[in-house]
Design a protein around this motif. Structure first.
Motif, PDB file in Angstrom:
ATOM      1  N   ASN A  92      44.761  28.640  25.414  1.00 23.80           N
ATOM      2  CA  ASN A  92      45.203  30.008  25.696  1.00 23.80           C
ATOM      3  C   ASN A  92      46.465  30.038  26.575  1.00 23.80           C
ATOM      4  OD1 ASN A  92      44.823  32.849  25.312  1.00 23.80           O
ATOM      5  ND2 ASN A  92      44.152  33.011  27.433  1.00 23.80           N
ATOM      6  N   HIS A  93      47.295  29.027  26.402  1.00 24.65           N
ATOM      7  CA  HIS A  93      48.568  29.042  27.125  1.00 24.65           C
ATOM      8  C   HIS A  93      49.360  30.275  26.700  1.00 24.65           C
ATOM      9  CE1 HIS A  93      52.598  27.921  28.430  1.00 24.65           C
ATOM     10  NE2 HIS A  93      52.007  27.096  29.276  1.00 24.65           N
ATOM     11  N   ALA A  94      50.196  30.798  27.600  1.00 17.14           N
ATOM     12  CA  ALA A  94      50.991  31.992  27.297  1.00 17.14           C
ATOM     13  C   ALA A  94      51.815  31.811  26.025  1.00 17.14           C
ATOM     14  CB  ALA A  94      51.908  32.297  28.471  1.00 17.14           C
ATOM     15  N   ILE A 146      57.450  31.892  33.857  1.00 16.18           N
ATOM     16  CA  ILE A 146      57.390  30.591  33.191  1.00 16.18           C
ATOM     17  C   ILE A 146      58.792  30.156  32.771  1.00 16.18           C
ATOM     18  CG2 ILE A 146      56.600  29.394  31.106  1.00 16.18           C
ATOM     19  CD1 ILE A 146      53.961  30.883  31.324  1.00 16.18           C
ATOM     20  N   GLY A 147      59.130  28.935  33.144  1.00 18.43           N
ATOM     21  CA  GLY A 147      60.426  28.370  32.753  1.00 18.43           C
ATOM     22  C   GLY A 147      61.579  28.848  33.613  1.00 18.43           C
ATOM     23  N   GLY A 148      61.272  29.671  34.613  1.00 24.50           N
ATOM     24  CA  GLY A 148      62.334  30.234  35.442  1.00 24.50           C
ATOM     25  C   GLY A 148      62.565  29.458  36.723  1.00 24.50           C
ATOM     26  N   LEU A 197      52.673  22.673  35.611  1.00 22.77           N
ATOM     27  CA  LEU A 197      54.107  22.929  35.486  1.00 22.77           C
ATOM     28  C   LEU A 197      54.668  22.195  34.279  1.00 22.77           C
ATOM     29  CD1 LEU A 197      56.332  20.801  37.782  1.00 22.77           C
ATOM     30  CD2 LEU A 197      53.887  20.417  37.757  1.00 22.77           C
ATOM     31  N   ALA A 198      55.921  22.508  33.957  1.00 23.70           N
ATOM     32  CA  ALA A 198      56.528  21.894  32.782  1.00 23.70           C
ATOM     33  C   ALA A 198      58.014  21.611  32.992  1.00 23.70           C
ATOM     34  CB  ALA A 198      56.321  22.795  31.564  1.00 23.70           C
ATOM     35  N   SER A 199      58.842  22.672  32.952  1.00 28.53           N
ATOM     36  CA  SER A 199      60.291  22.468  32.884  1.00 28.53           C
ATOM     37  C   SER A 199      60.858  21.704  34.070  1.00 28.53           C
ATOM     38  CB  SER A 199      61.006  23.815  32.734  1.00 28.53           C
ATOM     39  OG  SER A 199      60.618  24.705  33.758  1.00 28.53           O
ATOM     40  N   GLY A 200      60.273  21.889  35.247  1.00 27.33           N
ATOM     41  CA  GLY A 200      60.776  21.205  36.443  1.00 27.33           C
ATOM     42  C   GLY A 200      60.805  19.694  36.251  1.00 27.33           C
TER      43      GLY A 200
END
Ligand code: G3P
Length: 227
Positions: A92-94, A146-148, A197-200
């Motif tokens: 159920n990730h965004a 997210i991603g910001g 987290l992801a993009s970082g």
């Protein structure tokens, strides 16, 4: 997965796909070994077996469907993912939302085989609603962050305290815009059991440096340092 946990979602980022997924996974393992901090990674299904063979840290899938083995073309069975070495999965990730009925059936199917589930939620209330299915963790991530560049801890720290109060201590992960050890330290101070987290990491030109900094956040928390 040992808490506090730092889960890095590789999404479908180029620098976290295919052979890069293996390289990035190995960097996570190196930092986990060096610092003693608990890391897990969520990779694409196509990369799962290859990544699992390369590292000992827990590897998750990013999504699965509420199915057993059988005639389910194009679906992702938790049984197959577990057999490939995944310890569990995000759900159920965004960026991959499913209905509440699918969440219920999926968590049930997963738990029958000891497959962990990290349920993602856009809001604290949504997290509370799905917490009744008893996932291993609920990761609250405001989609607009997210991603910001602005982390959830700076934009809205109350989300974390509210989530811990409404969902339960020991269950809550927080994510969206998390990039630094300070973000991790603040999340843990506010009661989270870890971060997602992801993009970082996945978009960084120096992921090892970022991961060392994130790990430092956990170490500072454990040492009683304040943000
Ligand atoms: O799954 C983690 C994610 O949605 C947060 O992404 O890039 O803001 O760390 P990011």
């Amino acid at each position: 997965m040992r808490k506090p946990i730092i889960i890095v979602n590789f999404k479908a980022y180029e620098k976290a796909s295919g052979k890069h997924a293996v390289e990035l996974a190995k960097i996570h393992e190196k930092v986990a070994e060096k610092t003693g901090v608990s890391f897990a990674i969520a990779v694409q299904p196509i990369d799962l077996r290859m990544v699992v063979a390369a590292v000992k840290i827990p590897v998750l899938a990013q999504h699965f469907d509420p199915i057993h083995y059988g005639a389910h073309t194009g679906h992702l069975s938790p049984h197959v993912l577990k057999d490939a070495g995944a310890v569990g999965s995000l759900l159920n990730h965004a960026e991959k939302k499913v209905s509440i009925e699918v969440i219920r059936a999926s968590v049930q199917e997963a738990h029958e085989i000891g497959f962990m589930v990290v349920l993602c939620a856009d809001t604290v209330q949504a997290g509370k609603d799905i917490a009744m299915f008893d996932p291993d963790f609920v990761a609250v991530e405001p989609p607009e962050l997210i991603g910001g560049d602005v982390s959830v801890v700076d934009a809205n720290p109350k989300i974390i305290t509210d989530a811990v109060e409404m969902i339960g201590n020991g269950k809550v992960l927080v994510g969206a815009g998390i990039k630094t050890g300070r973000d991790v330290l603040m999340s843990l101070e506010l009661g989270a059991s870890g971060v997602l987290l992801a993009s970082g990491v996945a978009k960084s030109s120096n992921p090892e440096e970022v991961l060392m900094d994130l790990a430092q956040g956990v170490l500072d928390f454990q040492a009683g340092k304040k943000s």
